[in-house]
Design an enzyme around this catalytic site. Structure first.
Site, PDB file in Angstrom:
ATOM      1  CG  ASN A   9     -19.219  13.984 -36.490  1.00 18.24           C
ATOM      2  OD1 ASN A   9     -20.049  13.321 -37.113  1.00 18.24           O
ATOM      3  ND2 ASN A   9     -17.935  13.998 -36.818  1.00 18.24           N
ATOM      4  CE  LYS A  11     -16.179  11.171 -34.832  1.00 18.04           C
ATOM      5  NZ  LYS A  11     -14.750  11.011 -34.707  1.00 18.04           N
ATOM      6  CG  HIS A  94     -14.679  14.743 -39.620  1.00 21.93           C
ATOM      7  ND1 HIS A  94     -13.803  13.711 -39.389  1.00 21.93           N
ATOM      8  CD2 HIS A  94     -15.132  15.142 -38.413  1.00 21.93           C
ATOM      9  CE1 HIS A  94     -13.732  13.494 -38.084  1.00 21.93           C
ATOM     10  NE2 HIS A  94     -14.531  14.350 -37.467  1.00 21.93           N
ATOM     11  CD  GLU A  96     -13.497  10.320 -38.040  1.00 20.96           C
ATOM     12  OE1 GLU A  96     -14.706  10.285 -38.322  1.00 20.96           O
ATOM     13  OE2 GLU A  96     -13.093  10.429 -36.862  1.00 20.96           O
ATOM     14  CD  GLU A 166     -13.369  18.141 -35.539  1.00 25.66           C
ATOM     15  OE1 GLU A 166     -14.069  17.952 -34.542  1.00 25.66           O
ATOM     16  OE2 GLU A 166     -13.412  17.407 -36.539  1.00 25.66           O
ATOM     17  N   GLY A 172     -10.883  11.390 -31.163  1.00 22.98           N
ATOM     18  CA  GLY A 172     -11.153  10.018 -30.738  1.00 22.98           C
ATOM     19  C   GLY A 172      -9.999   9.355 -30.009  1.00 22.98           C
ATOM     20  CB  SER A 212     -10.419  13.980 -26.936  1.00 26.96           C
ATOM     21  OG  SER A 212     -10.092  12.877 -27.762  1.00 26.96           O
TER      22      SER A 212
HETATM   23  C1  PEP Z   1     -14.947  14.615 -34.316  1.00 29.83           C
HETATM   24  O1  PEP Z   1     -14.861  13.551 -34.905  1.00 29.83           O
HETATM   25  O2  PEP Z   1     -15.379  15.623 -34.908  1.00 29.83           O
HETATM   26  C2  PEP Z   1     -14.536  14.652 -32.926  1.00 29.83           C
HETATM   27  C3  PEP Z   1     -14.277  15.814 -32.380  1.00 29.83           C
HETATM   28  O3  PEP Z   1     -14.445  13.441 -32.289  1.00 29.83           O
HETATM   29  P1  PEP Z   1     -14.118  13.176 -30.725  1.00 29.83           P
HETATM   30  O4  PEP Z   1     -14.861  14.199 -29.938  1.00 29.83           O
HETATM   31  O5  PEP Z   1     -14.610  11.786 -30.484  1.00 29.83           O
HETATM   32  O6  PEP Z   1     -12.646  13.312 -30.579  1.00 29.83           O
END
Ligand code: PEP
Length: 249
Positions: A9, A11, A94, A96, A166, A172, A212
Protein backbone atom coordinates in the site's frame (compact mmCIF):
# COMPACT_ATOMS: atom_id res chain seq x y z
CA UNK A 1 -6.16 -24.09 -0.41
CA UNK A 2 -6.50 -20.40 0.34
CA UNK A 3 -4.34 -17.83 -1.42
CA UNK A 4 -1.30 -16.56 0.45
CA UNK A 5 -0.59 -12.95 -0.40
CA UNK A 6 1.69 -10.01 0.16
CA UNK A 7 0.13 -6.69 -0.84
CA UNK A 8 1.75 -3.26 -0.78
CA UNK A 9 0.00 0.00 0.00
CA UNK A 10 1.98 2.94 -1.29
CA UNK A 11 -0.49 5.44 0.24
CA UNK A 12 0.12 9.05 -0.90
CA UNK A 13 3.76 8.47 -1.78
CA UNK A 14 5.67 8.43 -5.06
CA UNK A 15 5.41 10.73 -8.05
CA UNK A 16 4.42 8.92 -11.23
CA UNK A 17 8.07 8.74 -12.29
CA UNK A 18 9.18 7.36 -8.91
CA UNK A 19 6.36 4.86 -9.00
CA UNK A 20 7.41 3.63 -12.44
CA UNK A 21 10.97 3.14 -11.17
CA UNK A 22 9.74 1.12 -8.17
CA UNK A 23 7.30 -0.96 -10.24
CA UNK A 24 10.08 -1.71 -12.74
CA UNK A 25 12.40 -2.84 -9.95
CA UNK A 26 9.66 -5.09 -8.60
CA UNK A 27 8.91 -6.47 -12.05
CA UNK A 28 12.57 -7.42 -12.43
CA UNK A 29 12.89 -8.93 -8.96
CA UNK A 30 9.54 -10.65 -8.37
CA UNK A 31 9.78 -13.39 -10.95
CA UNK A 32 8.39 -16.56 -9.48
CA UNK A 33 6.87 -15.67 -6.11
CA UNK A 34 5.51 -18.37 -3.84
CA UNK A 35 2.49 -16.21 -3.03
CA UNK A 36 0.20 -13.74 -4.77
CA UNK A 37 1.76 -10.27 -4.94
CA UNK A 38 -0.25 -7.06 -5.25
CA UNK A 39 0.80 -3.42 -5.17
CA UNK A 40 -1.65 -0.71 -4.21
CA UNK A 41 -0.83 2.57 -5.88
CA UNK A 42 -2.37 6.04 -6.05
CA UNK A 43 -5.00 6.39 -8.78
CA UNK A 44 -2.68 8.45 -10.93
CA UNK A 45 -0.24 5.53 -11.30
CA UNK A 46 -2.71 2.76 -11.98
CA UNK A 47 -2.92 2.68 -15.77
CA UNK A 48 0.83 3.05 -16.29
CA UNK A 49 1.81 0.56 -13.60
CA UNK A 50 -0.83 -2.00 -14.62
CA UNK A 51 0.45 -1.84 -18.22
CA UNK A 52 4.06 -2.15 -17.04
CA UNK A 53 3.22 -5.20 -14.91
CA UNK A 54 0.81 -6.91 -17.28
CA UNK A 55 3.14 -9.83 -18.06
CA UNK A 56 4.42 -10.13 -14.51
CA UNK A 57 3.00 -12.04 -11.53
CA UNK A 58 2.31 -8.74 -9.76
CA UNK A 59 -1.27 -7.49 -9.72
CA UNK A 60 -2.29 -3.90 -9.11
CA UNK A 61 -4.74 -2.43 -6.59
CA UNK A 62 -6.30 0.99 -6.18
CA UNK A 63 -6.22 2.37 -2.64
CA UNK A 64 -9.84 3.53 -2.76
CA UNK A 65 -12.80 4.03 -5.06
CA UNK A 66 -15.89 6.22 -5.02
CA UNK A 67 -19.09 5.21 -3.27
CA UNK A 68 -21.09 6.37 -6.29
CA UNK A 69 -21.34 4.76 -9.68
CA UNK A 70 -20.71 7.80 -11.90
CA UNK A 71 -21.72 11.39 -12.51
CA UNK A 72 -21.31 14.79 -10.92
CA UNK A 73 -18.85 13.94 -8.13
CA UNK A 74 -15.91 16.18 -8.94
CA UNK A 75 -12.57 14.67 -8.05
CA UNK A 76 -13.87 11.17 -7.38
CA UNK A 77 -12.70 8.00 -9.15
CA UNK A 78 -15.24 5.25 -9.75
CA UNK A 79 -14.74 1.51 -9.46
CA UNK A 80 -15.41 1.22 -13.20
CA UNK A 81 -12.62 3.72 -13.89
CA UNK A 82 -10.26 1.78 -11.63
CA UNK A 83 -11.11 -1.48 -13.40
CA UNK A 84 -10.57 0.14 -16.80
CA UNK A 85 -6.90 0.73 -15.92
CA UNK A 86 -6.22 -2.99 -15.57
CA UNK A 87 -6.20 -2.94 -11.77
CA UNK A 88 -7.67 -6.11 -10.26
CA UNK A 89 -7.98 -5.17 -6.59
CA UNK A 90 -9.18 -2.23 -4.53
CA UNK A 91 -8.10 -1.56 -0.94
CA UNK A 92 -11.19 -0.45 0.99
CA UNK A 93 -11.84 0.43 4.62
CA UNK A 94 -8.28 1.45 5.41
CA UNK A 95 -8.18 3.05 8.85
CA UNK A 96 -6.75 6.26 7.38
CA UNK A 97 -9.80 6.59 5.16
CA UNK A 98 -12.14 5.75 8.03
CA UNK A 99 -10.44 8.29 10.33
CA UNK A 100 -9.57 11.17 7.98
CA UNK A 101 -12.31 10.93 5.36
CA UNK A 102 -15.22 9.85 7.50
CA UNK A 103 -15.81 6.53 5.76
CA UNK A 104 -18.65 4.88 7.64
CA UNK A 105 -19.80 1.26 7.52
CA UNK A 106 -22.56 2.32 5.08
CA UNK A 107 -20.20 4.17 2.74
CA UNK A 108 -17.84 1.20 2.75
CA UNK A 109 -20.71 -1.16 2.06
CA UNK A 110 -21.51 0.85 -1.09
CA UNK A 111 -17.85 0.90 -2.13
CA UNK A 112 -17.49 -2.85 -1.64
CA UNK A 113 -20.58 -3.48 -3.77
CA UNK A 114 -19.39 -1.18 -6.54
CA UNK A 115 -15.92 -2.73 -6.53
CA UNK A 116 -17.40 -6.23 -6.83
CA UNK A 117 -19.86 -5.14 -9.53
CA UNK A 118 -16.86 -3.98 -11.54
CA UNK A 119 -14.90 -7.20 -11.04
CA UNK A 120 -12.47 -5.67 -8.58
CA UNK A 121 -11.51 -7.75 -5.56
CA UNK A 122 -11.72 -5.66 -2.40
CA UNK A 123 -8.87 -5.91 0.10
CA UNK A 124 -11.06 -4.97 3.03
CA UNK A 125 -9.29 -3.56 6.09
CA UNK A 126 -10.53 -3.88 9.66
CA UNK A 127 -8.90 -3.23 13.01
CA UNK A 128 -9.17 -1.50 16.33
CA UNK A 129 -7.57 1.68 17.68
CA UNK A 130 -5.26 1.67 20.70
CA UNK A 131 -7.94 2.57 23.26
CA UNK A 132 -10.15 -0.24 22.01
CA UNK A 133 -7.28 -2.76 22.30
CA UNK A 134 -6.50 -1.49 25.80
CA UNK A 135 -10.14 -1.96 26.75
CA UNK A 136 -10.12 -5.50 25.34
CA UNK A 137 -12.68 -4.53 22.70
CA UNK A 138 -10.77 -5.60 19.57
CA UNK A 139 -13.05 -8.56 18.85
CA UNK A 140 -16.25 -6.57 19.01
CA UNK A 141 -14.73 -3.84 16.84
CA UNK A 142 -13.71 -6.14 13.98
CA UNK A 143 -17.04 -7.98 14.24
CA UNK A 144 -18.98 -4.72 13.87
CA UNK A 145 -16.80 -3.66 10.93
CA UNK A 146 -17.46 -6.94 9.11
CA UNK A 147 -21.18 -6.90 9.92
CA UNK A 148 -21.45 -3.26 8.90
CA UNK A 149 -19.88 -3.50 5.47
CA UNK A 150 -19.35 -7.04 4.11
CA UNK A 151 -21.42 -9.67 5.90
CA UNK A 152 -24.50 -8.79 3.83
CA UNK A 153 -22.77 -10.20 0.74
CA UNK A 154 -23.62 -13.55 -0.81
CA UNK A 155 -21.12 -16.31 -0.07
CA UNK A 156 -20.00 -16.11 -3.69
CA UNK A 157 -19.23 -12.40 -3.47
CA UNK A 158 -17.71 -12.70 -0.01
CA UNK A 159 -15.37 -15.33 -1.47
CA UNK A 160 -13.83 -12.64 -3.71
CA UNK A 161 -12.81 -10.49 -0.76
CA UNK A 162 -9.41 -10.47 0.89
CA UNK A 163 -9.54 -9.36 4.53
CA UNK A 164 -6.73 -7.39 6.13
CA UNK A 165 -6.57 -7.16 9.91
CA UNK A 166 -4.72 -3.94 10.65
CA UNK A 167 -4.58 -2.81 14.28
CA UNK A 168 -4.58 0.97 13.95
CA UNK A 169 -2.06 1.32 16.79
CA UNK A 170 0.44 -0.64 14.70
CA UNK A 171 0.08 1.24 11.41
CA UNK A 172 3.11 3.35 10.65
CA UNK A 173 4.09 3.40 14.33
CA UNK A 174 6.80 0.76 14.44
CA UNK A 175 4.64 -1.13 16.97
CA UNK A 176 3.64 -4.53 15.65
CA UNK A 177 1.10 -6.97 16.99
CA UNK A 178 2.93 -9.93 18.49
CA UNK A 179 2.60 -13.14 16.49
CA UNK A 180 0.32 -14.41 19.30
CA UNK A 181 -1.92 -11.34 19.15
CA UNK A 182 -2.12 -11.62 15.36
CA UNK A 183 -2.92 -15.33 15.41
CA UNK A 184 -5.55 -14.89 18.14
CA UNK A 185 -7.56 -12.27 16.32
CA UNK A 186 -7.08 -13.80 12.86
CA UNK A 187 -8.50 -17.06 14.23
CA UNK A 188 -11.38 -15.09 15.75
CA UNK A 189 -12.07 -13.38 12.41
CA UNK A 190 -11.97 -16.71 10.57
CA UNK A 191 -14.43 -18.04 13.16
CA UNK A 192 -16.81 -15.16 12.42
CA UNK A 193 -16.59 -15.95 8.71
CA UNK A 194 -17.32 -19.60 9.48
CA UNK A 195 -20.39 -18.68 11.57
CA UNK A 196 -21.71 -16.50 8.78
CA UNK A 197 -20.74 -18.44 5.64
CA UNK A 198 -19.70 -21.90 6.80
CA UNK A 199 -16.40 -23.69 7.32
CA UNK A 200 -15.36 -23.95 3.69
CA UNK A 201 -15.69 -20.22 2.94
CA UNK A 202 -13.79 -19.47 6.15
CA UNK A 203 -11.07 -21.96 5.26
CA UNK A 204 -10.67 -20.35 1.82
CA UNK A 205 -10.66 -16.75 3.13
CA UNK A 206 -7.33 -14.95 2.85
CA UNK A 207 -6.67 -12.84 5.95
CA UNK A 208 -3.66 -10.53 5.82
CA UNK A 209 -1.93 -8.85 8.75
CA UNK A 210 -0.97 -5.18 8.42
CA UNK A 211 0.78 -2.81 10.80
CA UNK A 212 4.53 -2.17 10.78
CA UNK A 213 5.18 -5.51 9.13
CA UNK A 214 8.70 -5.48 7.76
CA UNK A 215 11.51 -7.70 6.49
CA UNK A 216 12.55 -8.52 10.07
CA UNK A 217 9.21 -9.52 11.59
CA UNK A 218 7.32 -10.87 8.55
CA UNK A 219 8.43 -14.49 8.85
CA UNK A 220 7.27 -14.91 12.45
CA UNK A 221 3.93 -13.24 11.74
CA UNK A 222 3.35 -15.34 8.60
CA UNK A 223 4.27 -18.55 10.45
CA UNK A 224 0.85 -18.46 12.16
CA UNK A 225 -1.77 -20.74 10.67
CA UNK A 226 -4.40 -18.01 10.30
CA UNK A 227 -2.09 -15.26 9.02
CA UNK A 228 -2.09 -15.66 5.25
CA UNK A 229 0.26 -12.83 4.42
CA UNK A 230 0.62 -9.10 4.86
CA UNK A 231 -0.65 -5.70 3.82
CA UNK A 232 2.49 -3.63 3.84
CA UNK A 233 2.69 0.18 4.01
CA UNK A 234 6.07 1.78 4.64
CA UNK A 235 8.10 -1.32 3.80
CA UNK A 236 6.45 -1.58 0.36
CA UNK A 237 8.17 1.60 -0.81
CA UNK A 238 11.59 0.00 -1.27
CA UNK A 239 11.93 -2.94 -3.62
CA UNK A 240 14.49 -4.74 -1.46
CA UNK A 241 12.31 -4.55 1.67
CA UNK A 242 9.13 -5.56 -0.13
CA UNK A 243 10.90 -8.46 -1.88
CA UNK A 244 12.29 -9.69 1.45
CA UNK A 245 8.73 -9.75 2.86
CA UNK A 246 7.50 -11.65 -0.20
CA UNK A 247 10.32 -14.13 0.32
CA UNK A 248 9.22 -14.57 3.96
CA UNK A 249 5.77 -15.68 2.80
C1 PEP B 1 -0.98 0.15 6.04
O1 PEP B 1 -1.13 1.36 6.00
O2 PEP B 1 -1.80 -0.60 5.46
C2 PEP B 1 0.16 -0.37 6.76
C3 PEP B 1 0.15 -1.63 7.12
O3 PEP B 1 1.17 0.52 7.02
P1 PEP B 1 2.60 0.21 7.71
O4 PEP B 1 3.09 -1.08 7.16
O5 PEP B 1 3.45 1.37 7.32
O6 PEP B 1 2.35 0.14 9.18
Amino acid sequence: MRTKMVAGNWKMNMTLQEGVVLATELKNQVVNPSCAVVIGTPFIHLATVAELLKDSPIAVAAENCADKEKGAYTGEVSAAMVASTGAEYCILGHSERRAYYGETYEILKDKVELALANNLRPIFCIGEVKEEREAGKQNEVVKAQLEGSVFHLSAEDFGKIVLAYEPVWAIGTGLTATPEQAQEIHAYIRGLVAEKYGEQVAEDCTILYGGSCNAKNAAELFANPDVDGGLIGGASLKAADFCAIIAAR
